[in-house]
Design an enzyme around this catalytic site. Structure first.
Site, PDB file in Angstrom:
ATOM      1  N   LYS A   1      75.882  88.777  35.584  1.00 21.41           N
ATOM      2  CA  LYS A   1      76.390  89.682  36.542  1.00 21.41           C
ATOM      3  C   LYS A   1      75.472  91.059  36.187  1.00 21.41           C
ATOM      4  O   LYS A   1      75.168  91.755  37.223  1.00 21.41           O
ATOM      5  CB  LYS A   1      77.902  89.806  36.412  1.00 21.41           C
ATOM      6  CG  LYS A   1      78.697  88.976  37.084  1.00 21.41           C
ATOM      7  CD  LYS A   1      80.249  89.527  37.042  1.00 21.41           C
ATOM      8  CE  LYS A   1      81.277  88.368  37.210  1.00 21.41           C
ATOM      9  NZ  LYS A   1      82.621  89.066  37.070  1.00 21.41           N
TER      10      LYS A   1
ATOM     11  N   GLU B   1      85.501  76.881  32.322  1.00 28.37           N
ATOM     12  CA  GLU B   1      85.633  78.508  31.978  1.00 28.37           C
ATOM     13  C   GLU B   1      86.373  78.672  30.960  1.00 28.37           C
ATOM     14  O   GLU B   1      86.511  79.570  30.330  1.00 28.37           O
ATOM     15  CB  GLU B   1      85.889  78.944  33.327  1.00 28.37           C
ATOM     16  CG  GLU B   1      85.431  80.568  33.237  1.00 28.37           C
ATOM     17  CD  GLU B   1      85.679  80.962  34.817  1.00 28.37           C
ATOM     18  OE1 GLU B   1      84.529  81.373  35.388  1.00 28.37           O
ATOM     19  OE2 GLU B   1      86.804  81.444  35.126  1.00 28.37           O
TER      20      GLU B   1
ATOM     21  N   HIS C   1      80.116  54.068  45.209  1.00 26.17           N
ATOM     22  CA  HIS C   1      78.740  53.876  45.508  1.00 26.17           C
ATOM     23  C   HIS C   1      78.031  54.936  45.258  1.00 26.17           C
ATOM     24  O   HIS C   1      76.863  55.079  46.115  1.00 26.17           O
ATOM     25  CB  HIS C   1      79.032  53.760  47.034  1.00 26.17           C
ATOM     26  CG  HIS C   1      79.981  52.422  47.595  1.00 26.17           C
ATOM     27  ND1 HIS C   1      79.518  51.161  47.796  1.00 26.17           N
ATOM     28  CD2 HIS C   1      81.117  52.502  47.717  1.00 26.17           C
ATOM     29  CE1 HIS C   1      80.318  50.535  48.157  1.00 26.17           C
ATOM     30  NE2 HIS C   1      81.546  51.216  48.111  1.00 26.17           N
TER      31      HIS C   1
END
Length: 550
Positions: free
Chosen positions: A515, A356, A387
């Site tokens: 938004k 960000e 793994h």
């Protein structure tokens, strides 16, 4: 103000470009063989509790010389001074950047527009102390007279990631209170959390500076409705809700007593806000004294960052090495790999902190950059990652610099668990650096009884090229103070890179467009009418959603 220097136009960048031509042939095996003191030269200690080993990187003294020259040519030292002195270096929003003031344990004045912010910072800290002491001590009672047992922090982004990461990392220091974090606007998150708590003994922290954040306020209203379904009286909200906000009218309208509103300031960015009132959940989880220790640890790293010459400055060194890989080696991502299960959210926290901050394509002059900026940050705790994705780091076609972080002392010294964990920590960086050549692979196969044909067939797949770069960050133990050291170290690394890349690291306009469009689309979802106001893909998706719901 920050300078607006294009790094690619500096002499140091040109020198690094030329140096990279020969540096492509660097081999870590040779570098270590040629210099018995390499570890001593390319490692640094922070106090007595942290060792940063950067010797397993594809660098030599010439590389570092040019990188430090780049920092100087882009006037990094002036930028550091500008941030700490309260200049409005977040220029697109006209704000100072002073999360460092929140942990300024020296109480030296920090001025913003000529006013010392430290009295206000300390007043909020005192208020947090009083509040946490009352809740932890059982003095704060719910509406039926019972003490609080559960804290639900409702926030998103920096109002969630930081407190959640820290309370998990410091779980060994937890008291009797149960902590819950709700962030996602997906109703599942709040509903599943509310199943675990009792309205009579739950305290909700609503973390939203503006008290208008869509996700947070949607969850907050759902929590309040759930609470009132049992409590009944609106007046009881004041005993079970507190606000981390600056919008007193909205807080009061919600039903929260503004005496239980903890403010912070516009010079505190969301992803740097755990040091502020947003950290109230941390103080409640581990106690106010441990929260102060966290602040102290960050302040120690701040002092190191401000006062240490660039050549010995740990955040600067890590930042410059990152630039070397990002801009010259073409690495697109960095992995953060904590060998400590309590730190399982550390990489996710700095995924936000880094991406960000430095995920920008426009420079401080307002022009598109012609070079790479912020890397992709990811990671999981060791040994789980071994793994899962280490295969690609060891033998894949992408260069992925890694930070390995581990404590020497475990909070849970069960049997030989920690020795086994640490043996993997040491082994992985050694394997990544030095690999295993074909001759060694063939010798092992012969020893295992394979014939010549089998050896020839299998050997290519078992060769490890090595030369995969890593930093090893060894911490004596994860404590509130050392965690504060580590968080501030990574914060400053991000800042240094943003300065050199000539971008603004403290705004986040990239989150706004989605938004805005979501707010336009929301009323379109209220009925089953067909939508045709968007592109064909978005129209098709919305209409399919409505059809599925019907």
């Amino acid at each position: 103000m920050l300078k607006t220097i294009n790094p690619t136009q500096t002499q140091a960048w040109n020198a690094l470009t030329a140096h990279f031509e020969s540096a492509q042939d660097m081999d870590l095996k040779d570098l270590f063989a040629q210099d018995a003191a390499r570890f001593d030269k390319f490692s640094a200690r922070f106090g007595s509790d942290i060792l940063v080993d950067y010797s397993k990187n594809l660098i030599n003294e010439e590389t570092l010389k040019h990188l430090f020259a780049l920092a100087k040519e882009t006037e990094l030292s002036a930028a550091i001074k500008a941030m700490f002195s309260g200049e409005a270096i977040n220029q697109t929003e006209g704000r100072a950047v002073l999360h460092t003031a929140l942990r300024n344990r020296s109480n030296q004045p920090v001025l913003v527009d000529g006013e010392d912010v430290m009295p206000a910072v300390n007043a909020v800290l005192e208020k947090m102390k009083s509040f946490t002491d009352r809740v932890i001590g059982g003095e704060w009672k719910g509406y039926t007279g019972k003490a609080i047992t559960d804290i639900v922090n409702i926030g998103i982004g920096g109002s969630d990631l930081g407190p959640y990461m820290v309370t998990e990392a410091l779980a060994p220091y937890k008291n009797h209170l149960n902590l819950h974090f709700v962030s996602n606007v997906d109703g599942t998150h709040i509903v599943e959390t509310l199943k675990k708590v009792d309205p009579e003994t739950t305290l909700f922290l609503i973390a939203s500076k503006t008290f208008t954040t869509q996700e947070t306020m949607t969850n907050a209203h759902t929590a309040r409705d759930w609470f009132l379904a049992t409590a009944g009286d609106q007046a009881h909200v004041a005993k079970h809700f507190a606000a981390l906000s600056t919008n007193a009218p909205a807080v009061s309208e919600f039903g929260i007593d503004t005496d239980n509103m903890f403010e912070f300031w516009d010079w505190v960015g969301g992803r740097y806000s755990l040091w502020s009132a947003i950290g109230l959940s941390i103080a409640l989880a581990v106690g106010y004294d441990n929260f102060v220790e966290l602040l102290e640890g960050a302040h120690e790293m701040d002092n190191h960052f401000v006062s240490t010459e660039l050549e010995s400055n740990i955040p600067v060194i890590l930042a410059l090495i990152g630039i070397w890989y990002n801009n010259f080696h073409g690495a697109e991502s960095e992995a953060i790999l904590p060998y400590d299960q309590y730190m399982h959210r550390f990489a996710a926290y700095f995924q936000q902190g880094n991406m960000e901050s430095n995920g920008k394509y426009v420079d401080r002059n307002g022009n598109p950059v012609t070079y790479q900026t912020g890397p992709i940050i990811w990671g999981e705790p060791g040994t789980n990652g071994q793994h899962a994705f280490y295969q690609l780091i060891h033998q894949g076609t992408k260069l992925i610099p890694c930070d390995f972080i581990a404590p020497a002392v475990s909070h849970n010294p069960a049997g030989d668990h920690h020795q086994k964990l640490m043996s993997n920590f040491f082994a992985q960086t050694e394997a990544l650096a030095f690999g295993k050549n074909e001759a060694t692979v063939k010798a092992e196969l012969v020893k295992a009884g394979k014939n010549a044909e089998e050896v020839a067939a299998i050997a290519p797949f078992k060769v490890f090229e090595g030369n995969r770069p890593t930093n090893s960050i060894l911490v004596k133990q994860i404590t509130p103070r050392t965690l504060g050291n580590l968080i501030a170290m990574y914060e400053h690394k991000i800042f240094v890179q943003g300065v050199i890349w000539n971008i603004f690291s403290f705004d986040q306009w990239g989150v706004e467009l989605g938004k805005q469009l979501a707010n336009q689309i929301l009323p379109e979802l209220a009925d089953d009418s067909e939508i045709s106001s968007h592109d064909s893909s978005t129209n098709g998706l919305i209409n399919a959603f409505k059809a599925f719901k019907a």
